[in-house]
Motif scaffolding. Structure first.
Motif: not given
Ligand SMILES: *Cc1c(COP(=O)(O)O)cnc(C)c1O
Length: 386
Positions: A53-56, A78-80, A156-161, A182-184, A187-189, A330-332
């Protein structure tokens, strides 16, 4: 309901996963190293470690940099929550840098000011997790220039990018950071269902990422340390645990899906760009603030995030949902979560992130969104606002 984001899985994706199911390896086979190589080829990064996961990925990124109790890590509010949690997993303290009102990424002015204060107070962060909000990269050149002399690591948290660029280089090339995550998530790229990866140009960091993602265990003789059971060192079964690691491996099933998805990434991104340009045009003159793309960046358009100007967000959100438009928010701000409040953060700490949150609304954007669906989104929004 038109959702705010959605994966696109085609027959070739399905076929590649089914193929792996017929093979002898469901995990630790050939798919993961191939996926890692292709991610390097795509981004230009020197090394890649795929994780579950992206979190891992954020967690092993912090571990590889040696972040631990007593250390301080800064990130964007302003992120998860994972962008901040990764430092807490390691026992480090977290603080935030307020955002820029246009890019919604970490503000360079706020960062510069906070660095001056931290320097005077003698408590600089060991690392900063910068977040490329909605798919637009932070100005990494400027951030590196500010932080390098202090020896601060950049993640870089590039989960969106994934798929976006910065001054002509792909996000993940890592010219101005130490690690890119990166996150897969669907909803991601691109998606592997659950999954993530960490990219770096530093071979030693890559070795440490791999170690922490695989129980802290290695079978590589080059890494073995002296131990009491000397006789075993040469044995085929032998391995050593060098660190307290985790099982964060990606499986071959997930990597196979990632490989076919990656081959379509550029198509996905151009479709997202096309939709974003269309929104930009269709929303001209509407009483909202449209997202802006800073000079030098190509947006990956993970999110199309607008700001309401003179309307109540909750009312607009509910009206649109009731008319089957799956808008989202996005985001609390992370520091307003009960967990972070319990660590001492409070409303008013990061006013730009808080006021963005008050008015933010995410409109649907994903490769499978049709122009006519997009037209209905805009139509409903305009009606609700009038
Ligand atoms: C999705 C996301 C993550 C976490 O990724 P997972 O793969 O869901 O663990 C981290 N940071 C940001 C900014 C994200 O959007």
């Amino acid at each position: 309901m038109i959702p705010y984001g959605k994966h696109q899985v085609d027959n070739d994706d399905i076929a590649s996963v089914v193929e792996v199911l017929k093979n002898s390896f469901l995990t630790q086979g050939l798919m993961v190293p191939e996926f890692e190589r292709r991610l390097c080829d795509y981004t230009g990064a020197g090394h890649c470690v795929a994780v579950n996961s992206g979190t891992s990925g954020l967690h092993v990124a912090c571990l590889a940099l040696g972040i631990g109790p007593g250390d301080l890590v800064w990130t964007s509010p302003n992120s998860f929550v994972a962008s901040a949690n990764c430092a807490r997993f390691c026992g480090a303290d977290v603080d935030f840098v307020d955002i820029d009102v246009d890019t919604r990424n970490i503000s360079l002015e706020a960062l510069s000011h906070k660095l001056d204060m931290a320097c005077q107070a003698g408590r600089l962060p060991k690392a900063i997790v910068v977040v490329h909000f909605a798919g637009v990269s932070c100005d990494m050149t400027a951030i590196r220039a500010m932080t390098q002399s202090h020896g601060i690591y950049l993640i870089e948290d590039a989960a969106h990018a994934l798929g976006g660029t910065l001054y002509g280089q792909k996000v993940g090339a890592g010219a101005h950071s130490d690690l890119t995550v990166l996150s897969f998530h669907p909803v991601k790229s691109i998606t592997t269902a659950e999954g993530g990866a960490v990219l770096t140009n530093d071979g030693e960091l890559s070795r440490r990422l791999k170690l922490f993602a695989q129980h802290g265990v290695t079978r590589d003789r080059g890494q073995f340390v002296e131990n009491s059971d000397e006789a075993d060192l040469e044995a085929e079964w032998y391995y050593q645990q060098l660190e307290l690691g985790y099982n964060y491996r990606l499986s071959d099933l997930h990597a196979a899906l990632g490989l076919t998805q990656l081959s379509k990434l550029d198509d996905f991104i151009s479709r997202r760009q096309q939709l974003a340009e269309r929104y930009h045009r269709l929303l001209e003159g509407v009483d909202i603030k449209r997202p802006v793309t800073p000079q030098g960046m190509e947006h990956a358009w993970h999110l199309y995030s607008i700001e309401l100007i003179s309307h109540d967000r909750l009312t607009v959100f509910r009206e649109m949902r009731s008319r089957h438009i799956g808008v989202n928010v996005h985001y609390i701000p992370i520091h307003l979560q009960p967990y972070y409040r319990s660590l001492g953060f409070a409303a008013g700490d990061f006013p730009n992130a808080e006021s963005f949150y008050q008015n933010a609304l995410t409109l649907p954007i994903y490769p499978g969104l049709t122009f006519s669906q997009q037209d209905s989104v805009v139509e409903v929004l305009v009606e609700v606002l009038s």
